[in-house]
Design a protein around this motif. Structure first.
Motif, PDB file in Angstrom:
ATOM      1  N   LYS A   1     -13.545  37.161 -52.982  1.00  0.00           N
ATOM      2  CA  LYS A   1     -13.761  36.124 -51.290  1.00  0.00           C
ATOM      3  C   LYS A   1     -14.741  36.553 -50.680  1.00  0.00           C
ATOM      4  O   LYS A   1     -16.020  37.365 -51.188  1.00  0.00           O
ATOM      5  CB  LYS A   1     -12.783  36.862 -50.325  1.00  0.00           C
ATOM      6  N   GLN A   2     -15.718  35.180 -50.501  1.00  0.00           N
ATOM      7  CA  GLN A   2     -17.085  35.411 -50.109  1.00  0.00           C
ATOM      8  C   GLN A   2     -17.594  36.078 -49.029  1.00  0.00           C
ATOM      9  O   GLN A   2     -19.176  37.271 -49.166  1.00  0.00           O
ATOM     10  CB  GLN A   2     -17.793  34.160 -49.969  1.00  0.00           C
ATOM     11  N   SER A   3     -16.378  36.549 -48.524  1.00  0.00           N
ATOM     12  CA  SER A   3     -16.878  37.626 -46.802  1.00  0.00           C
ATOM     13  C   SER A   3     -17.157  38.612 -47.915  1.00  0.00           C
ATOM     14  O   SER A   3     -17.602  39.696 -47.047  1.00  0.00           O
ATOM     15  CB  SER A   3     -15.824  38.075 -46.382  1.00  0.00           C
ATOM     16  N   ILE A   4     -16.335  39.396 -48.869  1.00  0.00           N
ATOM     17  CA  ILE A   4     -17.388  40.717 -49.918  1.00  0.00           C
ATOM     18  C   ILE A   4     -18.598  40.549 -50.130  1.00  0.00           C
ATOM     19  O   ILE A   4     -19.141  41.591 -49.759  1.00  0.00           O
ATOM     20  CB  ILE A   4     -16.209  40.487 -50.682  1.00  0.00           C
ATOM     21  N   MET A   5     -18.298  39.163 -50.712  1.00  0.00           N
ATOM     22  CA  MET A   5     -20.668  39.487 -51.348  1.00  0.00           C
ATOM     23  C   MET A   5     -20.682  39.512 -50.434  1.00  0.00           C
ATOM     24  O   MET A   5     -22.229  40.390 -49.757  1.00  0.00           O
ATOM     25  CB  MET A   5     -20.497  37.957 -51.901  1.00  0.00           C
TER      26      MET A   5
END
Length: 484
Positions: free
Chosen positions: A315-319
């Motif tokens: 998930k890009q939110s983690i990055m």
């Protein structure tokens, strides 16, 4: 009759797999909860506890028993010639350019274990019935993902693996233990570093460098599906997700080929008449809160489909939360005990913790020469001794003379913790065999069957009876139940 084995307590295979991988934040709560009483394994907690040469203050959240604390230094995943360590090294060999993290200490903050991964404050996984706490803000990690955000933030390599011991209050049987070992990995590409910022081209070029294999692969579904396995709209293009998924799948197929080719060789060594069959795997669409799209990988092994790992596009939110929003990639997680039990044909998870030479000697020198890998040969099977314990829970009915204690609750994990605290590894499994609710008073009765069996010797009736009587006393004293 209902067994407390994990396979029967989860409604889907993905839920069972999630407990091994730690990729999923949903921890099912199908275990029965009664609001009359709750047990804290700590009793009166000490003011402080020393773990790994560091002193931690405790509070009323403390529930880590000495049996767990004393095992922290064992670190089976880095113990040379131990089957857990051998399994780890086999997987690591597939990723020679990755950075391998094997020495993270298991005491973490609740933010690392839950907050950094988006667990809401009221998530059941934060409960004292599931997690071992040192204090309100400190716990023993329940998954390797507790270190994930820190590694992404450090940004020291384009790929990494984490292997570590993890801790969860859980059922007692031959496939589950309150301490087990996970391995997770991730591979990232950075838009700022790949030529022209073209992630798709960079990933496909890397795929061309990967080895090929001849294993049969079933993968009938498209890389993404708007409902079943959605693309991360606004972050990834379809072409990017497709390329990353292809790299993930080829990489993990190579992991399976390496592990199970060695398992086959060991099986043939043990039995020259072993009937060989082609390796076959299948990709199954799945849901994990930290990846999308996501998949489980299953292998057809000895006549059955077995889940091996969970995986997906991160998930890009983690990055973004880790401060590396220009990166994107894949991650997977697996349980090392599950793989080692398949690889070595080890029938009981308690054996991994045995210091009996009859067990340990069977793996000697394998770390230095994997061609010596062979199946585990059982050295004995000692007799079982079954004992039942029946009791009434406190009743909320005034007719039964009970009182409702709303600040406390009964949880089956508390029963497991008490039994484990008394019997340790002498207890092979605990099963609830009966429950009954009185039609007039509403009081609930439960009956648990405890199987006492040592891995190393025959237990005497006297010592088994003594243990069982102590279990009953501890249940009555700590859970407020009435023995029948």
């Amino acid at each position: 009759m209902r067994s407390l084995s994990r396979a029967q307590r989860f409604s889907t295979a993905s839920e069972a797999l999630a407990r091994f991988t730690g990729l999923r934040s949903i921890i099912p709560r199908s275990l029965r909860v009664c609001t009359q009483c709750r047990y804290s394994s700590s009793g009166h907690p000490p003011k402080s506890i020393e773990l790994g040469n560091k002193t931690y203050k405790t509070d009323d959240w403390f529930n880590t028993p000495q049996t767990i604390a004393s095992s922290i230094d064992r670190q089976l995943h880095i113990q040379k010639d131990h089957p857990i360590s051998i399994t780890r090294s086999i997987v690591e060999s597939i990723f020679p350019k990755f950075r391998h993290y094997n020495n993270f200490f298991p005491v973490v903050t609740t933010h690392q274990n839950f907050g950094s991964l988006g667990f809401p404050e009221d998530h059941p996984g934060r409960s004292k019935t599931d997690t071992y706490y040192i204090n309100k803000d400190t716990c023993l990690r329940t998954h390797t993902s507790a270190h994930q955000a820190d590694i992404f933030r450090a940004n020291e390599s384009e790929g990494y693996t984490i292997s570590a011991d993890v801790y969860r209050r859980d059922a007692i049987d031959r496939t589950h233990y309150p301490i087990f070992h996970q391995m997770e990995a991730a591979r990232m590409w950075d838009r700022k570093k790949v030529p022209g910022g073209n992630i798709v081209q960079a990933v496909w070029e890397d795929i061309a460098k990967l080895p090929t294999h001849s294993m049969i692969v079933e993968d009938p579904n498209p890389p993404t599906h708007p409902k079943r396995n959605p693309l991360q709209e606004g972050y990834h293009s379809h072409e990017e997700a497709e390329a990353i998924a292809a790299h993930l799948k080829r990489s993990l197929e190579l992991v399976v080929v390496e592990i199970f080719s060695r398992a086959k060789s060991a099986a043939i060594t043990a039995n020259p008449d072993y009937v060989d069959e082609p390796l076959k795997v299948r990709w199954v669409e799945a849901y994990f809160p930290f990846t999308s799209p996501s998949w489980e990988l299953e292998i057809y092994w000895q006549g059955d489909w077995l889940e091996v790992l969970g995986s997906g596009v991160v998930k890009q939110s983690i990055m973004e939360n880790a401060g590396v929003s220009s990166q994107m990639g894949w991650a997977f997680g697996m349980g090392l005990e599950r793989i080692a039990m398949l690889l070595f044909e080890i029938p009981d998870i308690r054996l991994f913790w045995s210091q009996d030479e009859r067990f340990l000697s069977q793996f000697r020198n394998v770390s230095d020469d994997l061609t010596r890998l062979k199946r585990f040969i059982p050295f004995s099977k000692y007799p079982t001794c079954y004992k039942d314990v029946s009791f009434w829970l406190r009743s909320s009915s005034s007719a039964a003379g009970g009182g409702l204690h709303t600040s406390q609750s009964f949880h089956e994990n508390d029963v497991m913790e008490i039994v484990r605290g008394v019997g340790g590894d002498v207890v092979e499994d605990v099963t609830m065999v009966d429950e009954f609710t009185h039609p007039k008073t509403g009081r609930k009765s439960m009956c648990y069957r405890i199987n006492y069996r040592s891995l190393e010797r025959t237990l005497t009736n006297a010592e088994t009876n003594e243990m069982h009587e102590k279990v009953k006393r501890e249940l009555a004293n700590n859970l407020g139940i009435e023995l029948r």
